[in-house]
Design a protein around this motif. Structure first.
Motif, mmCIF file in Angstrom:
data_model
loop_
_atom_site.group_PDB
_atom_site.id
_atom_site.type_symbol
_atom_site.label_atom_id
_atom_site.label_comp_id
_atom_site.label_asym_id
_atom_site.label_seq_id
_atom_site.Cartn_x
_atom_site.Cartn_y
_atom_site.Cartn_z
ATOM 1 N N THR A 29 -6.739 6.987 4.948
ATOM 2 C CA THR A 29 -5.656 7.022 3.953
ATOM 3 C C THR A 29 -4.885 5.703 3.862
ATOM 4 O O THR A 29 -4.584 5.250 2.748
ATOM 5 C CB THR A 29 -4.692 8.177 4.264
ATOM 6 N N PRO A 30 -4.541 5.030 4.996
ATOM 7 C CA PRO A 30 -3.848 3.730 4.855
ATOM 8 C C PRO A 30 -4.664 2.711 4.056
ATOM 9 O O PRO A 30 -4.100 1.919 3.284
ATOM 10 C CB PRO A 30 -3.660 3.272 6.314
ATOM 11 N N GLY A 31 -5.990 2.728 4.225
ATOM 12 C CA GLY A 31 -6.840 1.828 3.440
ATOM 13 C C GLY A 31 -6.805 2.171 1.963
ATOM 14 O O GLY A 31 -6.779 1.281 1.102
ATOM 15 N N VAL A 32 -6.809 3.471 1.655
ATOM 16 C CA VAL A 32 -6.719 3.900 0.258
ATOM 17 C C VAL A 32 -5.391 3.459 -0.331
ATOM 18 O O VAL A 32 -5.316 2.996 -1.476
ATOM 19 C CB VAL A 32 -6.885 5.431 0.151
ATOM 20 N N ILE A 38 -2.169 -2.005 -4.951
ATOM 21 C CA ILE A 38 -2.674 -3.026 -5.880
ATOM 22 C C ILE A 38 -2.710 -2.472 -7.301
ATOM 23 O O ILE A 38 -2.300 -3.140 -8.265
ATOM 24 C CB ILE A 38 -4.079 -3.504 -5.446
ATOM 25 N N ASN A 39 -3.175 -1.231 -7.435
ATOM 26 C CA ASN A 39 -3.226 -0.602 -8.753
ATOM 27 C C ASN A 39 -1.846 -0.420 -9.350
ATOM 28 O O ASN A 39 -1.653 -0.554 -10.557
ATOM 29 C CB ASN A 39 -3.934 0.753 -8.659
ATOM 30 N N ALA A 131 1.324 11.409 -8.091
ATOM 31 C CA ALA A 131 1.171 10.403 -7.036
ATOM 32 C C ALA A 131 0.942 11.090 -5.704
ATOM 33 O O ALA A 131 1.778 11.076 -4.810
ATOM 34 C CB ALA A 131 2.404 9.505 -6.983
ATOM 35 N N THR A 132 -0.219 11.756 -5.534
ATOM 36 C CA THR A 132 -0.523 12.450 -4.289
ATOM 37 C C THR A 132 -0.623 11.465 -3.131
ATOM 38 O O THR A 132 -0.107 11.701 -2.043
ATOM 39 C CB THR A 132 -1.843 13.226 -4.433
ATOM 40 N N ILE A 133 -1.325 10.351 -3.345
ATOM 41 C CA ILE A 133 -1.368 9.264 -2.357
ATOM 42 C C ILE A 133 -0.523 8.125 -2.914
ATOM 43 O O ILE A 133 -0.951 7.416 -3.824
ATOM 44 C CB ILE A 133 -2.819 8.791 -2.097
ATOM 45 N N PRO A 134 0.691 7.940 -2.391
ATOM 46 C CA PRO A 134 1.599 6.958 -2.988
ATOM 47 C C PRO A 134 1.276 5.537 -2.532
ATOM 48 O O PRO A 134 0.647 5.324 -1.496
ATOM 49 C CB PRO A 134 2.965 7.400 -2.453
ATOM 50 N N PRO A 135 1.706 4.529 -3.296
ATOM 51 C CA PRO A 135 1.549 3.135 -2.856
ATOM 52 C C PRO A 135 2.541 2.810 -1.742
ATOM 53 O O PRO A 135 3.538 3.522 -1.546
ATOM 54 C CB PRO A 135 1.865 2.338 -4.128
ATOM 55 N N PHE A 136 2.277 1.718 -1.021
ATOM 56 C CA PHE A 136 3.220 1.272 0.009
ATOM 57 C C PHE A 136 4.521 0.796 -0.628
ATOM 58 O O PHE A 136 5.608 1.018 -0.095
ATOM 59 C CB PHE A 136 2.609 0.140 0.845
ATOM 60 N N GLY A 198 -10.035 1.179 -7.600
ATOM 61 C CA GLY A 198 -8.904 1.848 -6.961
ATOM 62 C C GLY A 198 -8.661 3.241 -7.510
ATOM 63 O O GLY A 198 -8.340 4.169 -6.765
ATOM 64 N N ILE A 199 -8.828 3.402 -8.843
ATOM 65 C CA ILE A 199 -8.624 4.709 -9.463
ATOM 66 C C ILE A 199 -9.630 5.728 -8.910
ATOM 67 O O ILE A 199 -9.272 6.846 -8.514
ATOM 68 C CB ILE A 199 -8.765 4.602 -10.998
ATOM 69 N N PHE A 200 -10.913 5.344 -8.859
ATOM 70 C CA PHE A 200 -11.931 6.289 -8.393
ATOM 71 C C PHE A 200 -11.900 6.457 -6.876
ATOM 72 O O PHE A 200 -12.276 7.512 -6.360
ATOM 73 C CB PHE A 200 -13.311 5.836 -8.877
ATOM 74 N N LEU A 201 -11.433 5.445 -6.157
ATOM 75 C CA LEU A 201 -11.219 5.598 -4.721
ATOM 76 C C LEU A 201 -10.155 6.670 -4.470
ATOM 77 O O LEU A 201 -10.334 7.561 -3.628
ATOM 78 C CB LEU A 201 -10.780 4.256 -4.123
ATOM 79 N N LYS A 202 -9.070 6.614 -5.214
ATOM 80 C CA LYS A 202 -7.988 7.593 -5.074
ATOM 81 C C LYS A 202 -8.452 8.991 -5.484
ATOM 82 O O LYS A 202 -8.188 9.980 -4.791
ATOM 83 C CB LYS A 202 -6.796 7.163 -5.928
ATOM 84 N N MET A 203 -9.180 9.071 -6.593
ATOM 85 C CA MET A 203 -9.678 10.382 -7.031
ATOM 86 C C MET A 203 -10.634 10.983 -6.011
ATOM 87 O O MET A 203 -10.587 12.176 -5.725
ATOM 88 C CB MET A 203 -10.384 10.239 -8.384
ATOM 89 N N GLY A 204 -11.527 10.142 -5.473
ATOM 90 C CA GLY A 204 -12.466 10.641 -4.470
ATOM 91 C C GLY A 204 -11.758 11.108 -3.223
ATOM 92 O O GLY A 204 -12.105 12.144 -2.640
ATOM 93 N N ALA A 205 -10.734 10.349 -2.790
ATOM 94 C CA ALA A 205 -9.988 10.725 -1.588
ATOM 95 C C ALA A 205 -9.222 12.021 -1.787
ATOM 96 O O ALA A 205 -8.957 12.752 -0.827
ATOM 97 C CB ALA A 205 -9.032 9.589 -1.204
#
Length: 417
Positions: A29-32, A38-39, A131-136, A198-205
């Motif tokens: 998750t931190p990598g995502v 960035i997105n 924003a299920t996985i929020p940015p830093f 980044g969009i598809f990385l987030k969707m996949g996660a």
């Protein structure tokens, strides 16, 4: 010398989607969140740039059209705009009729053209609208003008400059347009693959990848069938007006269609389009005027794709985006105007449409990125539809032009730049 292999934008987008989905299976998750951050920065920059893109593209486009070849240009622009609107509404009604059977889990808040009320259901794109996985962190970049204000300002500026004889301000506006084209071609478009990764990385996660990819495949099939049907309709109308065999006309334009599929550029296809248009019997002087002009202002294939892609996304998120005819009628009419200003880079039409997707349909930055990915996946088909449909317009204009010549009411058209 060895020729360098150049990776096109479409291939980059496909690679980004595949890598995003692959990395989502093992990246922590931190990598995502790094890529989500960035997105977030890029989407804010894109939101800031949209009013600039609208002013830099729409205003010079209207100003240049207004200073063209008089009555003949006005008629050509009107026919091209009607054709573009027809493609947009054709896409809208066809999608409403087919989506209930092909896209599961969708819904609308109105009765469709077939008279069927679809049911609201689950929201398979929920992770994109939240924003299920929020940015830093985020960096706010508020635009200095909203989208509607930018459109109104562009119309006023473009129409005003078209009526003035001077060139100084027009040249300055054209140079600003060149700056915007550089912004799109050198900054935004090259960064799109990273953004879509980044969009598809987030969707996949977040476990939404399978549903979204299923949506992609079904929408691509629907759009391809509509694309062929639209060309048949356009040439049937052109053949009826010119009293010519529409299938023979369409067959003559096939080399231009194939060239557009390979180049993904209406401008790069102009020499072939011009040659095939003359072979259809269009007056050479008129062909030299209409073909380059329609390469700029006739984007029926592009608007068909944008409307279908937007409807597909809204269909999958009925609780967030209710679909009404009034909403889409306004969107299609404004989109037809925005298409005139679409820059000649791969995916240029969708870039010109981003402001309307946000202001009229309410798409956030993530959904805009999904639209870009879905659109560019079929970019070559849209370009081929634009170019080949332009041939049908040339046949219609040839009939009008020859009638004007008989009445002595036609000027010799200038070749469009």
């Amino acid at each position: 010398m060895k020729r360098r292999f150049k990776v096109g934008l479409l291939l980059k987008i496909v690679i980004a989607i595949v890598l995003g989905l692959t990395f989502s299976t093992f990246l922590p998750t931190p990598g995502v969140r790094i890529f989500v951050t960035i997105n977030s920065i890029f989407s804010n920059f894109l939101s800031f740039s949209i009013p600039l893109i609208i002013v830099g593209l729409v205003a010079p486009g209207i100003a240049d059209l207004g200073s063209g070849a008089g009555k003949l240009l006005g008629i050509t622009a009107l026919v091209a705009y009607i054709s573009t609107l027809f493609a947009g509404f054709f896409s809208y009604f066809t999608c409403l009729a087919t989506f209930p059977y092909l896209l599961p889990g969708g819904g609308v808040h109105e009765v469709s053209a077939a008279g069927t009320a679809a049911v609201e259901a689950t929201n398979p794109l929920a992770s994109i609208t939240s924003a299920t996985i929020p940015p830093f962190f985020t960096i706010d970049m508020p635009p200095f003008m909203d989208v509607v204000s930018a459109l109104v300002f562009s119309f006023i500026l473009g129409l005003g400059l078209a009526a003035l004889p001077g060139r100084t301000f027009k040249d300055a506006l054209n140079e600003f347009g060149e700056v915007i084209n550089l912004l799109i071609g050198k900054v935004i478009v090259p960064l799109l693959p990273l953004y879509i990764f980044g969009i598809f990385l987030k969707m996949g996660a977040e476990g939404q990848a399978v549903q979204v990819m299923s949506l992609f495949l079904k929408v691509i099939i629907i759009i391809f069938v509509m694309h062929i049907a639209l060309l048949l309709i356009q040439y049937a109308i052109a053949g009826a007006i010119a009293k010519r065999n529409p299938l023979k006309l369409l067959r003559i334009m096939l080399p231009a269609y194939a060239t557009a599929l390979g180049t993904q550029s209406s401008a790069a296809t102009i020499p072939v389009s011009l040659q095939q248009t003359i072979k259809m019997g269009v007056h050479p002087d008129l062909a030299g005027f209409v073909v380059p002009l329609c390469a700029t202002i006739h984007l029926s294939g592009s608007i068909l794709k944008i409307v279908a892609c937007a409807l597909a996304i809204m269909w999958m998120t009925p609780d967030t985006f209710p679909i009404t005819f009034e909403l889409y009628a306004g969107f299609i009419f404004m989109l037809g105007i925005a298409m005139v200003a679409a820059p000649g880079v791969p995916g240029g039409a969708i870039m010109a449409a981003l402001g309307l997707l946000a202001s009229i349909l309410g798409f956030n930055a993530e959904l805009q990125a999904l639209m870009i990915a879905l659109y560019i996946t079929m970019d070559s088909f849209g370009t081929a539809g634009n170019v080949t449909g332009g041939g049908a317009i040339a046949v219609i204009m040839d009939k009008i032009y020859r009638n004007m010549l008989k009445k002595g009411d036609a000027e010799t058209p200038k070749i469009a730049a």
